[in-house]
Design an enzyme around this catalytic site. Structure first.
Site, mmCIF file in Angstrom:
data_model
loop_
_atom_site.group_PDB
_atom_site.id
_atom_site.type_symbol
_atom_site.label_atom_id
_atom_site.label_comp_id
_atom_site.label_asym_id
_atom_site.label_seq_id
_atom_site.Cartn_x
_atom_site.Cartn_y
_atom_site.Cartn_z
ATOM 1 C CD GLU A 249 26.240 -24.801 -16.778
ATOM 2 O OE1 GLU A 249 25.747 -25.739 -17.424
ATOM 3 O OE2 GLU A 249 25.722 -24.344 -15.736
ATOM 4 C CD GLU B 182 20.287 -22.153 -21.198
ATOM 5 O OE1 GLU B 182 20.656 -21.998 -20.015
ATOM 6 O OE2 GLU B 182 20.060 -23.276 -21.694
ATOM 7 C CG ASP C 17 25.489 -28.612 -19.576
ATOM 8 O OD1 ASP C 17 25.042 -29.185 -20.590
ATOM 9 O OD2 ASP C 17 24.806 -28.385 -18.561
ATOM 10 C CG HIS D 34 24.910 -25.503 -22.023
ATOM 11 N ND1 HIS D 34 23.774 -24.818 -22.389
ATOM 12 C CD2 HIS D 34 24.830 -25.672 -20.683
ATOM 13 C CE1 HIS D 34 23.025 -24.583 -21.320
ATOM 14 N NE2 HIS D 34 23.646 -25.095 -20.267
ATOM 15 C CG HIS E 187 25.900 -30.173 -15.676
ATOM 16 N ND1 HIS E 187 25.479 -28.856 -15.656
ATOM 17 C CD2 HIS E 187 25.962 -30.564 -14.367
ATOM 18 C CE1 HIS E 187 25.310 -28.470 -14.399
ATOM 19 N NE2 HIS E 187 25.604 -29.482 -13.607
ATOM 20 N NE ARG F 161 19.793 -28.539 -19.789
ATOM 21 C CZ ARG F 161 20.025 -27.275 -19.529
ATOM 22 N NH1 ARG F 161 19.408 -26.355 -20.232
ATOM 23 N NH2 ARG F 161 20.856 -26.906 -18.591
ATOM 24 C CD GLU G 169 22.024 -28.317 -15.154
ATOM 25 O OE1 GLU G 169 22.099 -27.562 -14.175
ATOM 26 O OE2 GLU G 169 22.471 -28.039 -16.285
#
Length: 271
Positions: free
Chosen positions: A154, A160, A187, A190, A213, A219, A248
């Site tokens: 990922e 992060e 994702d 992201h 995701h 989010r 997620e």
């Protein structure tokens, strides 16, 4: 056909994270089943936290599949990463992930490498760090292949990790590996931070995507942010993505409502 999936986390140390259901595996599976989800994505403290026969029984009972298993507990609980300068720590990370690969493979599910990839630490050489990552992914990808599954890597946003942040960067790195069994996780949260154009990234590098995701720009569950899903959904269909769209996302405003919002949005774009 793209399939729906919801996350269940059983790791107390990550309770503030973006997972829909928490703590009670059976209750989460029952709710997922009633809402019509195809699968669950599971985050456990270790590969032996749940007995495989028991999980198989529960999945059959609720008519669910296991879409993927997370490896983040390796970092959160044990401080392990694939890019730690200490080779002993890196080997422990590989062992932890290998065990998770074995666990997921019992269900035909891949393991996901997210936070356990680590970072280029201050004072460390980037090229050397990337060689450590490649070494780990090569070993783990080959192990996954021997178990009949893929390994999912990922790309995370810049806040992060400072390793690989975009689908393009991840895809080009995958091309340098000795194994073809490592796929990318797209994702959408992201990607909203890092990609100039989400649709183009999927169209250009879709052959490397093995998992998605499904979370909005903030989010929260899809539909609670500003992600433009129409173009993304069309791009995924164009590249013939046939895996899971897994939520997620933060359990906003609460787990049950978040799960309901997710399945409604999934059916809107992928049914």
């Amino acid at each position: 056909m793209i399939k729906s999936c919801v996350t269940i986390a059983l790791v107390p140390q990550i309770k503030t994270g973006p997972w829909i259901f928490w703590e009670n595996l059976e209750a989460g599976m029952e709710k997922a089943s009633k809402l019509g989800f195809d699968a669950i994505e599971l985050f456990t403290p270790s590969a032996d936290a749940i007995e495989i026969p028991r999980l198989k029984e529960l999945l059959a009972q609720h008519k669910l599949e296991l879409a993927a298993v997370g490896t983040g507990a390796g970092k959160v609980i044990h401080g392990l990463t694939l890019t730690n300068p200490d080779p002993t720590v890196r080997q422990k990370a590989i062992s932890f992930i290998s065990d998770m690969i074995d666990f997921g493979a019992a269900f035909g599910a891949p393991a996901i490498i997210g936070s356990i990839q680590g970072n280029v630490l201050p004072g460390n050489d980037r090229e050397e760090t990337m060689s450590w990552l490649a070494e780990g992914l090569n070993q783990l990808g080959k192990h996954a292949e021997s178990k009949g599954v893929t390994l999912i890597y990922e790309p995370l946003n810049r806040y992060e990790t400072n390793i690989l942040n975009t689908i393009e960067a991840g895809s080009k790195f995958m091309e340098t590996l000795e194994t073809n069994s490592v796929k990318l996780l797209a994702d959408l949260f992201h990607m909203n931070i890092e990609e100039g154009n989400l649709e183009e990234s999927i169209l250009n590098w879709g052959k490397y995507i093995g998992h998605v995701h499904f979370a909005d720009s903030n989010r929260r569950p899809m539909g609670f942010g500003h992600t433009s899903m129409r173009e993304i959904a069309e791009a995924l269909k164009t590249v013939r993505y046939s895996g899971y769209a897994s939520a997620e996302a933060f359990p906003y405003p609460n787990p049950d409502a978040a799960a309901e919002q997710t399945i409604e949005e999934f059916r809107k774009w992928f049914a």
